[in-house]
Every structure is written in structure tokens, then in C-alpha cells.
Design a protein around this motif. Structure first.
Motif, mmCIF file in Angstrom:
data_model
loop_
_atom_site.group_PDB
_atom_site.id
_atom_site.type_symbol
_atom_site.label_atom_id
_atom_site.label_comp_id
_atom_site.label_asym_id
_atom_site.label_seq_id
_atom_site.Cartn_x
_atom_site.Cartn_y
_atom_site.Cartn_z
ATOM 1 N N ARG A 10 0.870 -1.189 0.000
ATOM 2 C CA ARG A 10 0.000 0.000 0.000
ATOM 3 C C ARG A 10 0.903 1.233 0.000
ATOM 4 N N ASP A 11 0.607 2.174 -0.867
ATOM 5 C CA ASP A 11 1.347 3.438 -0.917
ATOM 6 C C ASP A 11 2.862 3.237 -1.020
ATOM 7 N N GLY A 12 3.262 2.252 -1.811
ATOM 8 C CA GLY A 12 4.683 2.045 -2.057
ATOM 9 C C GLY A 12 5.445 1.322 -0.964
ATOM 10 N N LYS A 13 4.741 0.744 0.005
ATOM 11 C CA LYS A 13 5.392 0.037 1.117
ATOM 12 C C LYS A 13 4.690 -1.302 1.347
ATOM 13 N N ILE A 14 5.427 -2.259 1.850
ATOM 14 C CA ILE A 14 4.854 -3.554 2.207
ATOM 15 C C ILE A 14 4.110 -3.392 3.528
ATOM 16 N N VAL A 15 2.815 -3.730 3.530
ATOM 17 C CA VAL A 15 1.991 -3.577 4.736
ATOM 18 C C VAL A 15 1.665 -4.917 5.400
ATOM 19 N N ARG A 16 1.789 -5.993 4.637
ATOM 20 C CA ARG A 16 1.506 -7.316 5.200
ATOM 21 C C ARG A 16 2.480 -8.322 4.611
ATOM 22 N N PHE A 17 3.047 -9.156 5.484
ATOM 23 C CA PHE A 17 3.985 -10.196 5.089
ATOM 24 C C PHE A 17 3.637 -11.446 5.879
ATOM 25 N N THR A 18 3.455 -12.566 5.185
ATOM 26 C CA THR A 18 3.240 -13.855 5.845
ATOM 27 C C THR A 18 4.119 -14.878 5.167
ATOM 28 N N GLU A 19 4.921 -15.607 5.974
ATOM 29 C CA GLU A 19 5.794 -16.621 5.393
ATOM 30 C C GLU A 19 5.319 -18.012 5.785
ATOM 31 N N TYR A 20 5.460 -18.928 4.820
ATOM 32 C CA TYR A 20 5.085 -20.325 4.992
ATOM 33 C C TYR A 20 6.293 -21.177 4.631
ATOM 34 N N TYR A 21 6.579 -22.160 5.470
ATOM 35 C CA TYR A 21 7.691 -23.069 5.227
ATOM 36 C C TYR A 21 7.441 -24.316 6.040
#
Length: 142
Positions: free
Chosen positions: A112-123
Motif C-alpha cells: 500500500r502506498d509504495g510500502k509492504i503492509v503485510r507479510f506472511t511466510e510459509y515453510y
């Protein structure tokens, strides 16, 4: 954000992580970033939900205390509009027992607006937890 702008941001952020440049990584994160790393927090020191730069900094500190990343390779980036998926491969050595670890992971991101607002990692959290818990002797060559 357009698909192209999102792709540039994601690529720049992941390239920075691969170089160990956390300053550039954080520059790509919104102040109110919501960061999730899957797994049971009693088995994986970095597992959980983290909000904002300070807490995401704690996530990276926990990872660095436990894992020495040797290689980080982005295998694929898929982007549509403000959403992205990244597949990566990591090789590392655990600081706790000296054992090697190799795993692939998938990350889902929102911009959003040029920035990462949500990050979820799966491994494979089971593999990582078992390797963390294993005594060093279990995986030494005979």
C-alpha cells in the motif's frame, strides 16, 4: 500501485535481504507492517505475529540469534496489482547445534502506498523445529 511498481518494490526488498541489507528492507516496510511467521513459538524462536518496525526488528534479531543464513535465493516472484507471492530457497547453519538446514519458503505480501503492509511466510515448520531440537551428533556423517 501498479503490478510493475509492486514488482520493483518486492524485487528491491528481497535483493536487499539477500545482501544482508536490513536498512533497505525496512525502508520498504510500512510503519504499521503486519508480519507473520508460521509455527509454534515454543519450537521456533521467531514464530508469531509482529506489528511495526520495532517488532519486526525483534523477529530479525531472533532469526539472527538462531540461524546463520548461508544462501538466500529467490526462485519466483508472482505479482498482481498490490499483492505478491515469493518463493525462495534458504540454506543456513543453526547456531544452536551447528546443523545445516535447507528449506524452501513461500511468502505472501500486500503493498500500500509504495510500502509492504503485510507479510506472511510459509515453510516446513516441522522440519525446522526438528532440526533445531536435534542434537548435533544425530546428523554427523559416519
Amino acid at each position: 500501485m501498479s503490478t510493475e511498481e509492486t514488482a520493483r518494490l518486492i524485487r528491491r526488498t528481497y535483493e536487499a535481504y539477500g545482501r544482508g541489507d536490513l536498512q533497505t528492507v525496512f525502508a520498504g516496510l510500512a510503519d504499521d507492517i503486519e508480519w507473520t511467521s508460521q509455527g509454534a513459538d515454543d519450537a521456533l524462536p521467531w514464530a508469531g505475529r509482529f506489528s511495526g518496525h520495532d517488532q519486526v526488528g525483534q523477529f530479525f534479531a531472533r532469526v539472527a540469534e538462531t540461524v546463520a543464513v548461508e544462501t538466500f535465493e529467490v526462485l519466483d516472484i508472482i505479482v498482481q496489482g498490490d499483492r505478491a507471492a515469493v518463493v525462495a530457497r534458504i540454506t543456513a547453519r543453526l547456531r544452536t547445534n551447528g546443523l545445516p538446514l535447507a528449506a524452501e519458503k513461500a511468502d505472501i505480501l500486500r503493498v500500500r502506498d509504495g510500502k509492504i503492509v503485510r507479510f506472511t511466510e510459509y515453510y516446513d515448520t516441522g522440519l525446522v523445529a526438528r532440526t533445531l531440537a536435534a542434537p548435533a551428533e544425530e546428523q554427523r556423517p559416519a
